[in-house]
Design a protein around this motif. Structure first.
Motif, mmCIF file in Angstrom:
data_model
loop_
_atom_site.group_PDB
_atom_site.id
_atom_site.type_symbol
_atom_site.label_atom_id
_atom_site.label_comp_id
_atom_site.label_asym_id
_atom_site.label_seq_id
_atom_site.Cartn_x
_atom_site.Cartn_y
_atom_site.Cartn_z
ATOM 1 N N LEU A 19 14.587 -7.143 18.424
ATOM 2 C CA LEU A 19 13.386 -6.421 18.017
ATOM 3 C C LEU A 19 12.512 -6.211 19.245
ATOM 4 C CD1 LEU A 19 11.457 -7.065 14.739
ATOM 5 C CD2 LEU A 19 10.339 -6.247 16.811
ATOM 6 N N ALA A 20 12.300 -4.938 19.594
ATOM 7 C CA ALA A 20 11.599 -4.595 20.831
ATOM 8 C C ALA A 20 10.264 -3.913 20.604
ATOM 9 C CB ALA A 20 12.488 -3.698 21.691
ATOM 10 N N GLY A 21 9.955 -3.559 19.362
ATOM 11 C CA GLY A 21 8.691 -2.899 19.086
ATOM 12 C C GLY A 21 8.519 -2.670 17.611
ATOM 13 N N TYR A 22 7.307 -2.262 17.260
ATOM 14 C CA TYR A 22 7.016 -1.980 15.853
ATOM 15 C C TYR A 22 5.908 -0.942 15.760
ATOM 16 C CZ TYR A 22 2.998 -5.126 16.430
ATOM 17 O OH TYR A 22 1.841 -5.711 16.855
ATOM 18 N N ALA A 23 5.881 -0.270 14.617
ATOM 19 C CA ALA A 23 4.863 0.748 14.352
ATOM 20 C C ALA A 23 4.593 0.751 12.858
ATOM 21 C CB ALA A 23 5.342 2.125 14.810
ATOM 22 N N TYR A 24 3.337 0.951 12.504
ATOM 23 C CA TYR A 24 2.980 0.997 11.086
ATOM 24 C C TYR A 24 1.717 1.817 10.891
ATOM 25 C CZ TYR A 24 -0.468 -2.678 12.139
ATOM 26 O OH TYR A 24 -1.509 -3.396 12.658
ATOM 27 N N ALA A 25 1.407 2.065 9.629
ATOM 28 C CA ALA A 25 0.190 2.784 9.271
ATOM 29 C C ALA A 25 -0.570 1.998 8.222
ATOM 30 C CB ALA A 25 0.526 4.177 8.741
ATOM 31 N N THR A 26 -1.880 2.094 8.290
ATOM 32 C CA THR A 26 -2.754 1.496 7.286
ATOM 33 C C THR A 26 -3.730 2.559 6.799
ATOM 34 O OG1 THR A 26 -4.285 0.760 9.022
ATOM 35 C CG2 THR A 26 -2.646 -0.842 8.242
ATOM 36 N N VAL A 73 10.170 7.392 20.616
ATOM 37 C CA VAL A 73 11.194 7.365 19.568
ATOM 38 C C VAL A 73 10.661 6.637 18.334
ATOM 39 C CG1 VAL A 73 13.458 6.427 18.961
ATOM 40 C CG2 VAL A 73 13.124 7.546 21.174
ATOM 41 N N LEU A 74 10.067 5.472 18.546
ATOM 42 C CA LEU A 74 9.550 4.669 17.447
ATOM 43 C C LEU A 74 8.392 5.368 16.743
ATOM 44 C CD1 LEU A 74 9.389 2.053 15.808
ATOM 45 C CD2 LEU A 74 8.082 1.045 17.711
ATOM 46 N N TYR A 75 7.447 5.869 17.509
ATOM 47 C CA TYR A 75 6.275 6.539 16.927
ATOM 48 C C TYR A 75 6.706 7.815 16.192
ATOM 49 C CZ TYR A 75 1.120 6.888 16.960
ATOM 50 O OH TYR A 75 -0.209 6.898 16.640
ATOM 51 N N GLY A 76 7.671 8.534 16.758
ATOM 52 C CA GLY A 76 8.191 9.727 16.093
ATOM 53 C C GLY A 76 8.796 9.392 14.740
ATOM 54 N N ALA A 77 9.500 8.267 14.663
ATOM 55 C CA ALA A 77 10.084 7.831 13.384
ATOM 56 C C ALA A 77 8.981 7.487 12.385
ATOM 57 C CB ALA A 77 11.003 6.640 13.599
ATOM 58 N N LEU A 78 7.916 6.848 12.855
ATOM 59 C CA LEU A 78 6.794 6.545 11.966
ATOM 60 C C LEU A 78 6.172 7.841 11.431
ATOM 61 C CD1 LEU A 78 4.825 4.457 10.704
ATOM 62 C CD2 LEU A 78 3.378 4.827 12.731
ATOM 63 N N LEU A 79 5.969 8.806 12.306
ATOM 64 C CA LEU A 79 5.382 10.081 11.864
ATOM 65 C C LEU A 79 6.274 10.772 10.845
ATOM 66 C CD1 LEU A 79 3.975 11.366 15.273
ATOM 67 C CD2 LEU A 79 2.698 10.316 13.380
ATOM 68 N N ASP A 80 7.579 10.703 11.032
ATOM 69 C CA ASP A 80 8.512 11.275 10.050
ATOM 70 C C ASP A 80 8.344 10.606 8.686
ATOM 71 O OD1 ASP A 80 9.533 13.004 11.950
ATOM 72 O OD2 ASP A 80 11.318 11.785 12.349
ATOM 73 N N GLU A 81 8.191 9.295 8.681
ATOM 74 C CA GLU A 81 7.985 8.572 7.421
ATOM 75 C C GLU A 81 6.652 8.951 6.783
ATOM 76 O OE1 GLU A 81 10.150 6.570 5.686
ATOM 77 O OE2 GLU A 81 11.536 7.363 7.178
ATOM 78 N N LEU A 82 5.628 9.127 7.598
ATOM 79 C CA LEU A 82 4.315 9.489 7.068
ATOM 80 C C LEU A 82 4.331 10.883 6.453
ATOM 81 C CD1 LEU A 82 2.049 7.950 9.823
ATOM 82 C CD2 LEU A 82 2.509 7.051 7.533
ATOM 83 N N ARG A 83 5.116 11.778 7.027
ATOM 84 C CA ARG A 83 5.250 13.117 6.435
ATOM 85 C C ARG A 83 5.851 13.030 5.035
ATOM 86 N NH1 ARG A 83 6.754 13.945 11.821
ATOM 87 N NH2 ARG A 83 5.196 15.176 12.918
ATOM 88 N N LYS A 84 6.790 12.134 4.834
ATOM 89 C CA LYS A 84 7.405 11.948 3.520
ATOM 90 C C LYS A 84 6.397 11.427 2.496
ATOM 91 C CE LYS A 84 11.879 10.749 5.526
ATOM 92 N NZ LYS A 84 12.826 9.626 5.721
ATOM 93 N N CYS A 85 5.364 10.760 2.973
ATOM 94 C CA CYS A 85 4.326 10.216 2.089
ATOM 95 C C CYS A 85 3.294 11.266 1.707
ATOM 96 C CB CYS A 85 3.616 9.045 2.779
ATOM 97 S SG CYS A 85 4.645 7.617 3.125
ATOM 98 N N GLU A 86 3.478 12.484 2.194
ATOM 99 C CA GLU A 86 2.564 13.601 1.920
ATOM 100 C C GLU A 86 1.136 13.291 2.373
ATOM 101 O OE1 GLU A 86 3.051 15.145 -2.028
ATOM 102 O OE2 GLU A 86 5.239 15.100 -1.854
ATOM 103 N N ALA A 134 0.823 -1.213 0.000
ATOM 104 C CA ALA A 134 0.000 0.000 0.000
ATOM 105 C C ALA A 134 0.857 1.262 0.000
ATOM 106 C CB ALA A 134 -0.933 -0.004 1.211
ATOM 107 N N GLY A 135 2.185 1.089 0.013
ATOM 108 C CA GLY A 135 3.084 2.247 0.003
ATOM 109 C C GLY A 135 3.229 2.928 1.348
ATOM 110 N N LEU A 136 2.916 2.198 2.408
ATOM 111 C CA LEU A 136 2.970 2.771 3.753
ATOM 112 C C LEU A 136 4.090 2.123 4.560
ATOM 113 C CD1 LEU A 136 -0.864 2.934 4.354
ATOM 114 C CD2 LEU A 136 0.687 4.872 3.975
ATOM 115 N N PRO A 137 4.588 2.824 5.574
ATOM 116 C CA PRO A 137 5.705 2.298 6.362
ATOM 117 C C PRO A 137 5.280 1.328 7.464
ATOM 118 C CG PRO A 137 5.181 4.519 7.076
ATOM 119 C CD PRO A 137 4.277 4.219 5.917
#
Length: 171
Positions: free
Chosen positions: A65-72, A102-115, A52-55
């Motif tokens: 591996l201690a955690g994960y975050a993603y978007a749908t 830290v993890l959620y902040g990284a996800l938000l940074d990736e989502l910003r790149k997806c416009e 779907a082009g999402l992180p």
């Protein structure tokens, strides 16, 4: 000193992600799934998010591996294409150390790149830790559904928080 690394998830991470997630599935109302998720199903979920082009990101702490975050996608209709729902889970032994932020902040940074415009987080209530994490990252509560889910023989409320990436000062 703890060494952390955030990287994209791969299907090879599925077993460890299941180990983290299934704790919440089988012992809490944080997830509304009622049955543990298998490795093949989790690998497919990881692949579907990528398709779907999402992180989908994972957090490693000292090589584990201690955690994960993603978007749908929030909804399937085309007009919703700029909105996503976010998910973040940490190993139960890694909470309360700032790793979620830290993890959620990284996800938000990736989502910003997806416009993307809007990130939505649904939180089963009560869950002060998740509410605090979302609000620390700039999310604001926008909805509350009473007794919307039933798990372990009791009704559970769900609140929704949103972050407008165009207005959060970083988008």
């Amino acid at each position: 000193m703890t060494a952390t690394r955030i990287r994209p998830a791969t299907p090879l991470d599925a077993a460890r992600i299941c180990a983290i997630y299934n704790h919440y599935v089988t012992t809490t109302t944080v997830s509304f799934e009622e049955d543990a998720v298998g490795e093949a199903e989790m690998a497919q979920r990881i692949a579907d998010v990528g398709a779907a082009g999402l992180p989908w990101l994972v957090l490693e702490v000292d090589g584990t591996l201690a955690g994960y975050a993603y978007a749908t996608k929030w909804r399937v209709r085309p007009a919703y294409r700029h909105s996503v729902e976010s998910t973040v889970y940490l190993d139960k032994d890694c909470t309360g150390r700032g790793l979620g932020r830290v993890l959620y902040g990284a996800l938000l940074d990736e989502l910003r790149k997806c416009e993307l415009r809007l990130v939505i987080g649904g939180i089963a209530q009560p869950n002060a830790g998740s509410v605090g994490l979302h609000e620390a990252l700039g999310f604001r509560k926008v909805a509350h559904f009473s007794e919307v889910g039933m798990k372990f023989g009791r009704w559970v409320d769900v609140g929704y928080w949103e972050l407008n990436l165009a207005r959060d000062g970083q988008g």
